[in-house]
Design an enzyme around this catalytic site. Structure first.
Site, PDB file in Angstrom:
ATOM      1  N   ASP A  26     -13.397  -4.336  -2.188  1.00  0.00           N
ATOM      2  CA  ASP A  26     -13.243  -4.211  -0.739  1.00  0.00           C
ATOM      3  C   ASP A  26     -14.635  -4.320  -0.143  1.00  0.00           C
ATOM      4  O   ASP A  26     -15.528  -3.528  -0.479  1.00  0.00           O
ATOM      5  CB  ASP A  26     -12.642  -2.855  -0.359  1.00  0.00           C
ATOM      6  N   ASP A  37       0.858  -1.184   0.000  1.00  0.00           N
ATOM      7  CA  ASP A  37       0.000   0.000   0.000  1.00  0.00           C
ATOM      8  C   ASP A  37       0.893   1.233   0.000  1.00  0.00           C
ATOM      9  O   ASP A  37       1.792   1.358   0.843  1.00  0.00           O
ATOM     10  CB  ASP A  37      -0.896   0.027   1.239  1.00  0.00           C
TER      11      ASP A  37
END
Length: 228
Positions: free
Chosen positions: A107, A6
């Protein structure tokens, strides 16, 4: 085996349930190290989602491509959130570049017993549900589904294997499992019970808890096919 990095403001970060982010290293150096250790692929996710962050990220992607020799997927502020609001985007990308280049990231978190899809890095709840949205994404040309369980992300308590098994059974395209890896057994479970095609993890690699060579050796001992 897919390490996930990330990226925020040009640095690799990691959090828990998408929150409490802290820096863990240089994305190019980490990527090079994981490639040398035997990672099959890398995923880089831009979580900054600002104009400046996007420009910085594009430059970073070029540097990554120059320094590693394995496939890598790039996301963040792209196909996940945008496709929820405009599903035609999936078809448009697939028709222009081919299904194999389209990874739809989903997600989702459980609310009242249903897996609800979120957007904008988990900050906004959509009206879509995991299984129906994954099926639509496949229909529209997605080549892979990367499903991250927000409830399990960063917890190191294991993946929701039953959910991945259901997802894998209903789809004909590969499913990448993301969110919850804490041990080699967790990864073995999601690749067998969960029927996932690949396992993505972050914390266990970033903090050196399970080196990739050792993980692959343990999976090999369990007769799970991996590239050694």
């Amino acid at each position: 085996i897919i390490p996930c990095l990330d990226i925020k403001d040009g640095q690799t970060v990691k959090g828990i349930n998408f929150l409490e982010l802290r820096g863990v290293g240089d994305p190019v150096e980490l990527g090079r190290r994981y490639a040398e250790e035997g990672a099959d692929e890398l995923v880089y996710l831009d979580i900054s989602a600002t104009f400046e962050g996007r420009k910085t990220f594009a430059e970073l992607v070029t540097r990554i491509a120059e320094n590693i020799n394995i496939p890598f997927t790039v996301g963040g502020g792209t196909v996940n959130s945008a496709a929820v609001n405009n599903p035609d985007l999936i078809s448009d990308i697939a028709s222009k570049y081919g299904n194999q280049f389209v990874v739809v990231a989903i997600d989702a978190k459980q609310i009242d017993g249903r897996w609800r899809v979120t957007t904008h890095g988990g900050h906004r709840l959509s009206d879509k549900e995991l299984f129906s949205w994954a099926a639509e994404a496949q229909r529209r040309g997605a080549g892979e589904i990367l499903f991250t369980s927000m409830d399990h992300d960063g917890t190191k308590n294991g993946y929701p294997c039953e959910t991945y098994a259901r997802l894998s059974q209903m789809l004909s395209i590969p499913v990448i499992a993301s969110g919850g890896a804490g041990t080699a057994q967790h990864i073995a479970d999601v690749l067998t019970e969960g029927r996932a095609d690949a396992a993505l993890a972050a914390s266990i690699f970033h903090y050196g808890e399970i080196p990739i060579p050792r993980l692959k050796q343990e999976l090999n001992k369990l007769h799970i096919p991996v590239r050694l």
